[in-house]
Design a protein around this motif. Structure first.
Motif, PDB file in Angstrom:
ATOM      1  N   PRO A 151       0.815  -1.232   0.000  1.00 51.06           N
ATOM      2  CA  PRO A 151       0.000   0.000   0.000  1.00 51.06           C
ATOM      3  C   PRO A 151       0.840   1.270   0.000  1.00 51.06           C
ATOM      4  CG  PRO A 151      -0.868  -1.588   1.580  1.00 51.06           C
ATOM      5  CD  PRO A 151       0.449  -2.123   1.118  1.00 51.06           C
ATOM      6  N   GLU A 152       1.962   1.263   0.738  1.00 50.94           N
ATOM      7  CA  GLU A 152       2.838   2.440   0.764  1.00 50.94           C
ATOM      8  C   GLU A 152       3.424   2.712  -0.618  1.00 50.94           C
ATOM      9  OE1 GLU A 152       3.901   4.554   3.145  1.00 50.94           O
ATOM     10  OE2 GLU A 152       2.782   3.753   4.854  1.00 50.94           O
ATOM     11  N   MET A 153       3.867   1.659  -1.294  1.00 48.63           N
ATOM     12  CA  MET A 153       4.473   1.840  -2.613  1.00 48.63           C
ATOM     13  C   MET A 153       3.437   2.286  -3.645  1.00 48.63           C
ATOM     14  SD  MET A 153       7.453  -1.078  -3.046  1.00 48.63           S
ATOM     15  CE  MET A 153       6.753  -2.469  -2.173  1.00 48.63           C
ATOM     16  N   LEU A 154       2.243   1.741  -3.564  1.00 49.06           N
ATOM     17  CA  LEU A 154       1.205   2.138  -4.525  1.00 49.06           C
ATOM     18  C   LEU A 154       0.815   3.600  -4.330  1.00 49.06           C
ATOM     19  CD1 LEU A 154      -1.140  -1.000  -4.572  1.00 49.06           C
ATOM     20  CD2 LEU A 154       0.684  -0.378  -6.172  1.00 49.06           C
ATOM     21  N   LYS A 155       0.792   4.085  -3.099  1.00 49.82           N
ATOM     22  CA  LYS A 155       0.468   5.496  -2.837  1.00 49.82           C
ATOM     23  C   LYS A 155       1.492   6.431  -3.470  1.00 49.82           C
ATOM     24  CE  LYS A 155      -1.889   4.828   1.595  1.00 49.82           C
ATOM     25  NZ  LYS A 155      -1.800   5.056   3.068  1.00 49.82           N
TER      26      LYS A 155
END
Length: 471
Positions: A151-155
């Motif tokens: 989720p952090e990378m996709l954000k």
């Protein structure tokens, strides 16, 4: 009363070695079509023992003898002191997750390494390596960081395939970096020092993590759209992230130093590590529901591993009577090729098997045959170095690390690729648009990185043997 079937007469003239080959082929077929390794191995092992003793003793007596042997395996192996390592190592990882230590570790990695090309991917690799040092299960590591890192990378605009592939590949490091359940299983099967094998995994695990990180940075530099760097952290913010990650470093030091200096056996070190993580988890506010979840997950995974060990050891009993490992070792030793060429062929077989079997199942099925073959290939006598430049004990430890690294490949290669399925499952539960195919494609470059790692470890065995030789 006469036997209903005169199996002794019926099986006369049947060569036991040929029988073992046919049954081993049947075992591979059963595994490939989806039968669980534990059940398939136990069935083939029991069938082989029945046929062997029926050939010697007749139907009734042969069946009774085989049943007695099979019945002794679960008890005799469950009481093995070394096996108690597995639940404690697995429990350490689940307790660390439920205590929230993984988030602190990932945050520290992000602040310190995020500025590099593909910085979040590099941070994920080193965070998974750090978590691997307190977790004995690759699947658990992948599942944990699929929830935290993706989720952090996709954000931040990272490519979804790239993000998922980094997590799936990073999770495999738990197979190599102690505490590792699979290294313990290897030590038990081949009857080698658990402590030396655990120490042997640290430097190769670090080398593998560095090669992974280099691959991530190289891909991000070639294609900046895969993942931008993350900046803006001050030195104060970086140092503020260290206390949260310190508990994991403490557990690693406890395990490594206690084994290295002989303060505790590997089993005692694992129990001590689990106790320290539990205390930290309670300090962080872990509730009964979370503690129960950690205990149940550790118990479930431990039972799966124990069942596979039991089933395969029944099969190994049959192989011992059939002398298949001895025949194969003699065949390998007699090949007119360089030992390294033969070794590469054996490792290629692991690559193929890894496409259809899980890591632990593949190892415990093949080691009874491949381990004696590699020892014969080295051909060391006494304390002298053999054809591979190592003594018998050194070769056993070195081959353990190599074969575990090969087992890591099967965690990210189709169609089985368990880590990839776990990452995809977590992504779908979190409503992230990531399919299993996306994860496999994202993880495919890391196959090349693993091949490079194996080549390095084969070319420079001192990387593996440095720490064990200090003992």
């Amino acid at each position: 009363m006469d036997n209903l079937i005169d199996m002794k007469t019926l099986l006369e003239g049947v060569d036991v070695f040929d029988m073992s080959l046919w049954l081993s082929g049947l075992l591979l077929i059963l595994v490939v079509i989806g039968v669980r390794v534990a059940f398939a191995a136990a069935f083939i092992g029991f069938l082989g023992l029945c046929l062997f003793f029926m050939q010697k003793q007749g139907f009734d007596q042969g069946l009774v003898t085989a049943a007695k042997l099979v019945g002794q395996v679960p008890h005799s192996k469950t009481t093995s002191y070394a096996l108690s390592l597995i639940p404690t190592f697995i429990l350490i990882g689940y307790l660390a997750y439920y205590a929230g230590l993984t988030r602190y570790l990932f945050e520290a990695a992000k602040r310190w390494i995020g500025w590099t090309p593909g910085g979040m991917g590099v941070a994920t690799v080193f965070a998974t390596a750090g978590f691997a040092a307190v977790s004995g299960a690759s699947v658990a590591t992948s599942a944990v960081f699929a929830r935290i890192a993706i989720p952090e990378m996709l954000k931040l605009g990272y490519d979804k395939r790239f993000a998922a592939g980094v997590v799936a590949a990073g999770g495999t490091l738990a197979s190599l970096i102690p505490p590792s359940a699979i290294l313990v299983i290897y030590a038990i099967i081949v009857e080698q020092s658990v402590g030396k094998l655990l120490l042997a995994g640290f430097l190769p695990g670090a080398v593998s993590a560095v090669i992974y990180a280099g691959l991530v940075m190289g891909l991000a530099r070639l294609r900046p759209s895969l993942g931008p760097p993350v900046g803006g952290f001050t030195w104060k913010q970086r140092f503020q992230s260290l206390p949260g990650a310190a508990p994991i470093l403490l557990v690693v030091l406890i395990i490594v130093l206690s084994i290295s200096f002989g303060w505790a056996t590997p089993t005692e070190a694992g129990a001590l590590g689990a106790g320290v993580v539990l205390a930290m988890a309670l300090w962080q506010g872990m509730r009964w529901r979370e503690l129960k979840g950690a205990l149940m997950e550790a118990a479930k995974l431990s039972v799966v591993i124990f069942a596979m060990i039991w089933g395969v050891l029944i099969y190994v009993r049959f192989l011992g009577f059939a002398k298949l490992p001895d025949h194969f070792a003699d065949f390998i030793a007699g090949l007119p090729y360089s030992p390294y060429v033969v070794l590469m062929c054996i490792l290629l077989v692991y690559v193929v098997l890894g496409m259809f079997m899980d890591a632990i199942g593949m190892l415990i099925l093949t080691l009874p045959v491949t381990f004696p073959a590699v020892m014969a290939l080295n051909g060391a006598v006494g304390g002298e170095a053999g054809a591979l430049g190592m003594t018998t004990e050194e070769c056993a430890i070195w081959f353990g690390i190599i074969v575990v690294k090969m087992a890591e490949l099967c965690l990210i290669t189709p169609p089985i690729g368990l880590n990839c399925f776990v990452v995809a499952g977590v992504a779908q539960d979190a409503r992230m648009d990531i399919s299993v195919q996306d994860v496999f494609r994202g993880a495919s470059p890391f196959f090349v990185a693993d091949v490079v790692t194996v080549i390095v470890l084969v070319a420079f065995p001192g990387i593996v043997l440095f720490l064990p030789n200090l003992l």
